[in-house]
Design an enzyme around this catalytic site. Structure first.
Site, PDB file in Angstrom:
ATOM      1  N   SER A 168       8.722  -2.999   5.931  1.00 13.62           N
ATOM      2  CA  SER A 168       7.331  -2.867   4.261  1.00 13.62           C
ATOM      3  C   SER A 168       7.532  -3.591   3.333  1.00 13.62           C
ATOM      4  O   SER A 168       7.633  -5.607   3.179  1.00 13.62           O
ATOM      5  CB  SER A 168       7.907  -1.366   3.856  1.00 13.62           C
ATOM      6  OG  SER A 168       6.709  -1.207   2.570  1.00 13.62           O
ATOM      7  N   HIS A 227       4.590   5.349   7.779  1.00 17.72           N
ATOM      8  CA  HIS A 227       4.967   3.943   7.546  1.00 17.72           C
ATOM      9  C   HIS A 227       6.811   3.248   8.218  1.00 17.72           C
ATOM     10  O   HIS A 227       6.688   2.464   7.548  1.00 17.72           O
ATOM     11  CB  HIS A 227       5.075   4.351   6.030  1.00 17.72           C
ATOM     12  CG  HIS A 227       5.139   2.783   5.202  1.00 17.72           C
ATOM     13  ND1 HIS A 227       4.028   0.981   5.709  1.00 17.72           N
ATOM     14  CD2 HIS A 227       5.867   2.291   4.108  1.00 17.72           C
ATOM     15  CE1 HIS A 227       4.678   0.712   4.917  1.00 17.72           C
ATOM     16  NE2 HIS A 227       5.796   1.133   4.321  1.00 17.72           N
ATOM     17  N   ASP A 270      -1.731   4.458   8.839  1.00 21.64           N
ATOM     18  CA  ASP A 270      -0.021   4.331   7.647  1.00 21.64           C
ATOM     19  C   ASP A 270      -0.905   4.800   6.971  1.00 21.64           C
ATOM     20  O   ASP A 270      -1.538   3.571   6.122  1.00 21.64           O
ATOM     21  CB  ASP A 270       0.594   3.262   8.597  1.00 21.64           C
ATOM     22  CG  ASP A 270       1.549   2.799   7.568  1.00 21.64           C
ATOM     23  OD1 ASP A 270       1.917   3.891   6.442  1.00 21.64           O
ATOM     24  OD2 ASP A 270       1.873   2.163   7.233  1.00 21.64           O
TER      25      ASP A 270
END
Length: 272
Positions: free
Chosen positions: A95, A246, A217
């Site tokens: 991320s 995620h 996601d």
């Protein structure tokens, strides 16, 4: 241990000539890689660290001005690699840290042999020709939730992000690391992350990128992975896994760990 290492809880495990750096995203810490690390230590030297602002770091070290943009995290990563005298590494970024690694590589491409980007997004906000997954009103609601009742917000946000119910181990783990953050730091970081726009720099990234993505996601839809592949400047490959959420490395390790190992072990990215 140096000052930078201590501040970021740097941990080095394993043996091998090649270095793998594992970097986590918002609301977690290095423990998010706990299912992956045991599979790497026989073949690689593995470096783990905590991003500043994580609940495991000293909140007194958090500089709101420094981390107003993602650049603060880039400087931290480069400082860690310099202090550890890392000449090159395979960088696995989740991320936020996926974008941190890409940005660092623009000025220091020699430090990275390839990127494994997990649940990566260059931009979370939608605009007229781009779907990032969030509208401005979604973010305002998110920020209001953090401000008004942080514990309640963590309890609601965790299952949304993980893609499971509150009883799942992964949701409980994410709730724990999220709640360990100081609320004002969590709010500041959420604003930095959810409002950044890394799209203009993607073409400057020449290091090969392996893009690993869940089928579903909330924070990084599959179209975002496709956008990355189209716009990154170097070799790329996308693998969409039959997982939800995620943080698939935490919620579906049986599926995700073999995929990550395959991409770490093999150079699968292809030229456009």
């Amino acid at each position: 241990m140096g000052i930078v290492e201590e501040a970021h809880n740097v941990r080095i495990v394993g043996r091998g000539n090649e270095i793998v750096v594992l970097a986590h995203g918002f609301g977690t810490d290095q423990s998010v890689w706990k299912h992956l690390v045991p599979h790497l230590v026989d073949d690689y030297r593995v470096i783990l660290y905590d991003n500043m602002g994580a609940g495991t770091t000293n909140p007194e070290y958090f500089d709101f001005d420094r981390y107003y943009t993602i650049d603060g995290f880039v400087y931290d990563l480069l400082a860690i690699l310099e202090e550890l005298q890392v000449k090159s590494c395979i960088f696995v970024g989740h991320s936020l840290s996926a974008m941190v690694g890409l940005l660092a590589s623009i000025s220091h491409p020699h430090l990275f042999t390839k990127f494994i980007l997990v649940s990566a997004s260059p931009r979370f906000l939608n605009d007229s020709e781009y779907f990032g997954g969030f509208q401005p009103e979604d973010l305002n609601q998110l920020y209001d939730g953090i401000r008004s009742n942080y514990k309640a917000w963590c309890s609601g946000f965790a299952p949304l992000v993980i893609g499971g119910d509150m009883d799942s181990v992964a949701v409980q783990e994410f709730s724990r690391t999220l709640f360990n953050m100081r609320p004002d730091i969590a709010l500041s970081l959420a604003q930095t992350i959810f409002e950044f726009d890394m799209r203009p720099i993607l073409g400057l990234v020449t290091v090969p990128c392996h893009i690993i993505q869940s089928t579903k996601d909330l924070a990084a839809p599959v179209v975002v992975a496709e956008y990355l592949q189209l716009n990154l400047g170097g070799k790329t490959i996308v693998e969409v896994m039959p997982t939800e959420g995620h943080l698939p490395q935490l919620s579906a390790p049986d599926v995700v760990i073999p995929v990550l190992l395959n991409h770490i072990h093999h150079d699968l990215a292809e030229a456009k």
